[in-house]
Design an enzyme around this catalytic site. Structure first.
Site, PDB file in Angstrom:
ATOM      1  N   LYS A 121       0.847  -1.203   0.000  1.00  0.00           N
ATOM      2  CA  LYS A 121       0.000   0.000   0.000  1.00  0.00           C
ATOM      3  C   LYS A 121       0.879   1.248   0.000  1.00  0.00           C
ATOM      4  O   LYS A 121       1.504   1.581   0.997  1.00  0.00           O
ATOM      5  CB  LYS A 121      -0.913   0.062   1.230  1.00  0.00           C
ATOM      6  N   GLY A 180       7.321   5.212   8.026  1.00  0.00           N
ATOM      7  CA  GLY A 180       6.484   6.389   8.198  1.00  0.00           C
ATOM      8  C   GLY A 180       6.728   7.019   9.548  1.00  0.00           C
ATOM      9  O   GLY A 180       7.819   6.896  10.122  1.00  0.00           O
ATOM     10  N   GLU A 199      10.415   1.509  10.204  1.00  0.00           N
ATOM     11  CA  GLU A 199      11.439   2.507   9.886  1.00  0.00           C
ATOM     12  C   GLU A 199      10.787   3.861  10.081  1.00  0.00           C
ATOM     13  O   GLU A 199       9.949   4.272   9.278  1.00  0.00           O
ATOM     14  CB  GLU A 199      11.918   2.357   8.434  1.00  0.00           C
ATOM     15  N   CYS A 234      14.555  10.601   6.025  1.00  0.00           N
ATOM     16  CA  CYS A 234      14.700  10.253   7.439  1.00  0.00           C
ATOM     17  C   CYS A 234      16.164  10.320   7.869  1.00  0.00           C
ATOM     18  O   CYS A 234      16.466  10.496   9.037  1.00  0.00           O
ATOM     19  CB  CYS A 234      14.146   8.855   7.668  1.00  0.00           C
ATOM     20  N   GLU A 282      11.586  16.229  14.160  1.00  0.00           N
ATOM     21  CA  GLU A 282      11.864  16.004  12.738  1.00  0.00           C
ATOM     22  C   GLU A 282      10.955  16.928  11.928  1.00  0.00           C
ATOM     23  O   GLU A 282       9.739  16.804  11.953  1.00  0.00           O
ATOM     24  CB  GLU A 282      11.573  14.543  12.391  1.00  0.00           C
TER      25      GLU A 282
HETATM   26  P1  NAD Z   1       2.807   8.412   7.719  1.00  0.00           P
HETATM   27  O1  NAD Z   1       3.043   7.609   8.941  1.00  0.00           O
HETATM   28  O2  NAD Z   1       1.821   9.520   7.788  1.00  0.00           O
HETATM   29  O3  NAD Z   1       2.294   7.504   6.527  1.00  0.00           O
HETATM   30  C1  NAD Z   1       3.032   6.396   6.085  1.00  0.00           C
HETATM   31  C2  NAD Z   1       2.098   5.362   5.506  1.00  0.00           C
HETATM   32  O4  NAD Z   1       1.250   4.864   6.545  1.00  0.00           O
HETATM   33  C3  NAD Z   1       1.166   5.873   4.405  1.00  0.00           C
HETATM   34  O5  NAD Z   1       1.047   4.883   3.418  1.00  0.00           O
HETATM   35  C4  NAD Z   1      -0.162   6.062   5.148  1.00  0.00           C
HETATM   36  O6  NAD Z   1      -1.289   5.963   4.319  1.00  0.00           O
HETATM   37  C5  NAD Z   1      -0.104   4.904   6.122  1.00  0.00           C
HETATM   38  N1  NAD Z   1      -0.922   5.058   7.330  1.00  0.00           N
HETATM   39  C6  NAD Z   1      -1.274   6.217   7.955  1.00  0.00           C
HETATM   40  N2  NAD Z   1      -2.002   5.926   9.043  1.00  0.00           N
HETATM   41  C7  NAD Z   1      -2.122   4.573   9.114  1.00  0.00           C
HETATM   42  C8  NAD Z   1      -2.750   3.681  10.019  1.00  0.00           C
HETATM   43  N3  NAD Z   1      -3.425   4.121  11.088  1.00  0.00           N
HETATM   44  N4  NAD Z   1      -2.652   2.348   9.787  1.00  0.00           N
HETATM   45  C9  NAD Z   1      -1.963   1.889   8.714  1.00  0.00           C
HETATM   46  N5  NAD Z   1      -1.360   2.689   7.820  1.00  0.00           N
HETATM   47  C10 NAD Z   1      -1.421   4.021   8.022  1.00  0.00           C
HETATM   48  O7  NAD Z   1       4.233   8.890   7.267  1.00  0.00           O
HETATM   49  P2  NAD Z   1       4.580   9.835   6.065  1.00  0.00           P
HETATM   50  O8  NAD Z   1       4.220  11.215   6.500  1.00  0.00           O
HETATM   51  O9  NAD Z   1       4.021   9.298   4.807  1.00  0.00           O
HETATM   52  O10 NAD Z   1       6.163   9.669   5.947  1.00  0.00           O
HETATM   53  C11 NAD Z   1       7.057  10.510   6.567  1.00  0.00           C
HETATM   54  C12 NAD Z   1       7.719   9.784   7.716  1.00  0.00           C
HETATM   55  O11 NAD Z   1       8.379   8.605   7.238  1.00  0.00           O
HETATM   56  C13 NAD Z   1       8.787  10.613   8.370  1.00  0.00           C
HETATM   57  O12 NAD Z   1       8.625  10.561   9.759  1.00  0.00           O
HETATM   58  C14 NAD Z   1      10.077   9.910   7.972  1.00  0.00           C
HETATM   59  O13 NAD Z   1      11.143  10.064   8.839  1.00  0.00           O
HETATM   60  C15 NAD Z   1       9.654   8.511   7.842  1.00  0.00           C
HETATM   61  N6  NAD Z   1      10.590   7.790   6.992  1.00  0.00           N
HETATM   62  C16 NAD Z   1      11.447   6.921   7.590  1.00  0.00           C
HETATM   63  C17 NAD Z   1      12.355   6.216   6.819  1.00  0.00           C
HETATM   64  C18 NAD Z   1      13.300   5.238   7.452  1.00  0.00           C
HETATM   65  O14 NAD Z   1      13.812   4.396   6.727  1.00  0.00           O
HETATM   66  N7  NAD Z   1      13.553   5.300   8.742  1.00  0.00           N
HETATM   67  C19 NAD Z   1      12.378   6.392   5.451  1.00  0.00           C
HETATM   68  C20 NAD Z   1      11.492   7.287   4.876  1.00  0.00           C
HETATM   69  C21 NAD Z   1      10.586   7.983   5.677  1.00  0.00           C
END
Ligand code: NAD
Length: 500
Positions: A183, A237, A259, A293, A394
């Site tokens: 997804k 995320g 992650e 990230c 962040e």
């Molecule tokens: P997010 O958590 O808002 O969303 C990530 C994904 O989760 C999306 O596909 C979203 O639709 C889904 N999602 C949201 N709520 C959910 C729920 N309740 N249940 C299941 N799925 C759900 O994150 P974002 O804003 O898309 O991404 C940014 C974040 O990702 C930043 O904090 C960043 O640091 C992190 N990130 C980490 C890495 C790593 O490898 N450590 C890499 C890239 C991004």
């Protein structure tokens, strides 16, 4: 392939990829994907409903219990290699889709996505390597372990680097023999959906990979996490989302890898090659418009070279060409979506309120080539103390916080004064210091005299609020496998416990 309706520039990707077929969403919904370089909708993407999630999980289960589950590792590897070759052939096109969808500068997208096939090849090479061990006991039993796939994986990815985040999950999951329901984030679903074409062309059995764009909480993301047919959630995320996933997914005792975010220290000692350190520090502060990230967003600088580094950041910011993502001239594209732009602008305000000195940047860019896009200037704050919000949270925007320090102990103390622990960088000409400081920093990955060097073979993940588990490296393969112990009696007798 997208369908372009007459009289419209908006592309339509109107089918989901489930069970090896391109199917219309049961409820017929569409997601509007906005091009952040213009602020306008550029694509409509099929939106999965609850019934589609059920279909996708059922297809993944059937593939696991059928052709994929029984396929020898070397045959899975061959399919993965074919996929990698197709991916390489279409990398330029995928990079354009990602640049358009996420606002990532095309030069950056091409360089990154143009290397992903190497990763898929590396994972393919592990597809027949998951072996167990024999446990010495006595001659009454033969005890051994085997490594078996965890099962059906829900791979949930973010909007900043959709294809990389997908690769980091698909690679080890398929190498381990799992099946996947993928997804992508609702803001950037297009490139990920196109991966279905490559899995189809590579000849993967139906259902091994299924792609279901949709939203997160209360929608496709949450339904997947709650689904009893899903065995593991592999998530990239935000921390808050990860906590929600634990709450829901623990009801069915799912496996998790997370992650999450980072607030990485990038430490510059005065004995370093300062020009090199500046190249790395400016790049790692602004790459992906600050939406990585692994960003070195806290730049810790020894006082004796602090002014020089501040001046270097200011001069470099003036050279950064901020513009539309698909323009080959652009160094830094827009923020990926409006809410992220608003967050970054808010944090620039917090930096000023908390008393940091704005050296350069700090403004949204609009008009001219920036139009209604979500552009923001590369921004530098000096005089930052580590307790300020711009040093603790962040931001996910191109905002560098330059924090002075006195000596090695001070640098380590500030570096570790964070709830995150994903990555860290340090620049020094002293090998002993490199080892001493690297050993004391609490982070999943530490770079010395380089930054953001990340490969498929190098385990990646964080301490503390940065997540659970590791992606990449053989450690990632482990997280898609269960250990199964088998004990076989070699004499075939089991005593009657109730004989007398
Ligand atoms: P997010 O958590 O808002 O969303 C990530 C994904 O989760 C999306 O596909 C979203 O639709 C889904 N999602 C949201 N709520 C959910 C729920 N309740 N249940 C299941 N799925 C759900 O994150 P974002 O804003 O898309 O991404 C940014 C974040 O990702 C930043 O904090 C960043 O640091 C992190 N990130 C980490 C890495 C790593 O490898 N450590 C890499 C890239 C991004």
């Amino acid at each position: 392939m997208p369908v372009t309706p007459a009289n419209s520039d908006i592309l339509r990707f109107d089918r989901l990829y489930i069970g090896g077929e391109w199917v219309l969403p049961e409820e017929g919904g569409m997601i509007e994907s906005i091009d952040p370089s213009t602020g306008a909708v550029w694509a409509l993407v099929a939106r999965a409903g609850r019934g589609d999630v059920d279909r996708a999980v059922a297809a993944a289960r059937a593939a696991l219990e059928g052709p994929w589950g029984t396929m020898p590792g070397h045959e899975r590897a061959a399919l993965m290699r074919r996929f990698a070759d197709l991916y390489q052939a279409r990398a330029g096109e995928l990079a354009e889709l990602e640049a358009r969808d996420s606002g990532r500068a095309i030069r950056e997208a091409r360089a990154d996505i143009g290397s992903h096939h190497n990763g898929y090849h590396w994972w393919a090479s592990l597809a027949d390597k998951a072996s167990g061990r024999t446990i010495p006991f006595d001659n009454t039993v033969h005890a051994f372990t085997s490594r078996v796939p965890v099962g059906v994986v829900a791979a949930i990815t973010p909007w900043n680097v959709p294809l990389m985040a997908a690769a980091w999950k698909l690679g080890p999951a398929l190498a381990a023999g799992c099946t996947v329901v993928l997804k992508p984030a609702e803001q950037t679903p297009v490139g990920t959906l196109e991966l279905g074409r490559l899995f189809e062309a590579a000849g993967f059995p139906p259902g091994v990979v299924n792609i279901v764009p949709g939203y997160g909480g209360g929608d496709v993301g949450e339904w997947l996490v709650a689904h009893p047919g899903v065995d593991k959630v592999a998530f990239t995320g935000e921390g808050g989302t990860a906590r929600a996933i634990v709450n829901v997914g623990s009801q069915t005792m799912k496996r998790f890898t997370f992650e999450l975010g980072g607030k990485s220290p990038h430490i510059i000692f005065d004995d370093a090659d300062i020009d090199q350190a500046l190249n790395a520090a400016t790049n790692s502060a602004w790459t992906l418009c600050g939406q990585s990230c692994a960003l070195g967003s806290r730049v810790l600088v020894q006082r004796s070279v602090y002014d020089r580094v501040v001046a270097g950041f200011r001069d470099c910011a003036a050279r950064v060409r901020v513009g539309p993502a698909c323009d080959a001239n652009t160094h830094m594209g827009p923020q990926a979506h409006l809410a992220q732009l608003e967050k970054t602008v808010a944090y620039i305000g917090y930096g000023k309120e908390d008393g940091a000195e704005l050296i350069t940047g700090g403004e949204r860019l609009s008009g001219g080539i920036h139009g209604n896009g979500y552009f923001v200037q590369p921004t530098v704050f000096a005089g930052v103390s580590n307790d300020m919000r711009i040093a603790q949270d962040e931001i996910f925007g191109p905002v560098a916080a330059l924090i002075p320090f006195d000596d090695e102990d001070d640098a380590v103390r500030i570096a570790n004064d964070t709830r995150y622990g994903l990555t860290a960088g340090l620049w020094t000409g002293d090998t002993g210091r490199a080892h001493r400081v690297a050993a004391k920093i609490r982070a999943g990955m530490v770079w010395v005299n380089t930054y953001r060097f990340i490969r498929w073979s190098t385990p990646y993940g964080g301490f503390g609020a940065s997540g659970w588990g590791r992606e990449n490296g053989v450690e990632a393969l482990d997280s898609y496998l269960e250990t199964k112990t088998t004990i076989i009696s070699t004499h075939g007798r089991f005593p009657d416990a109730y004989a007398d």
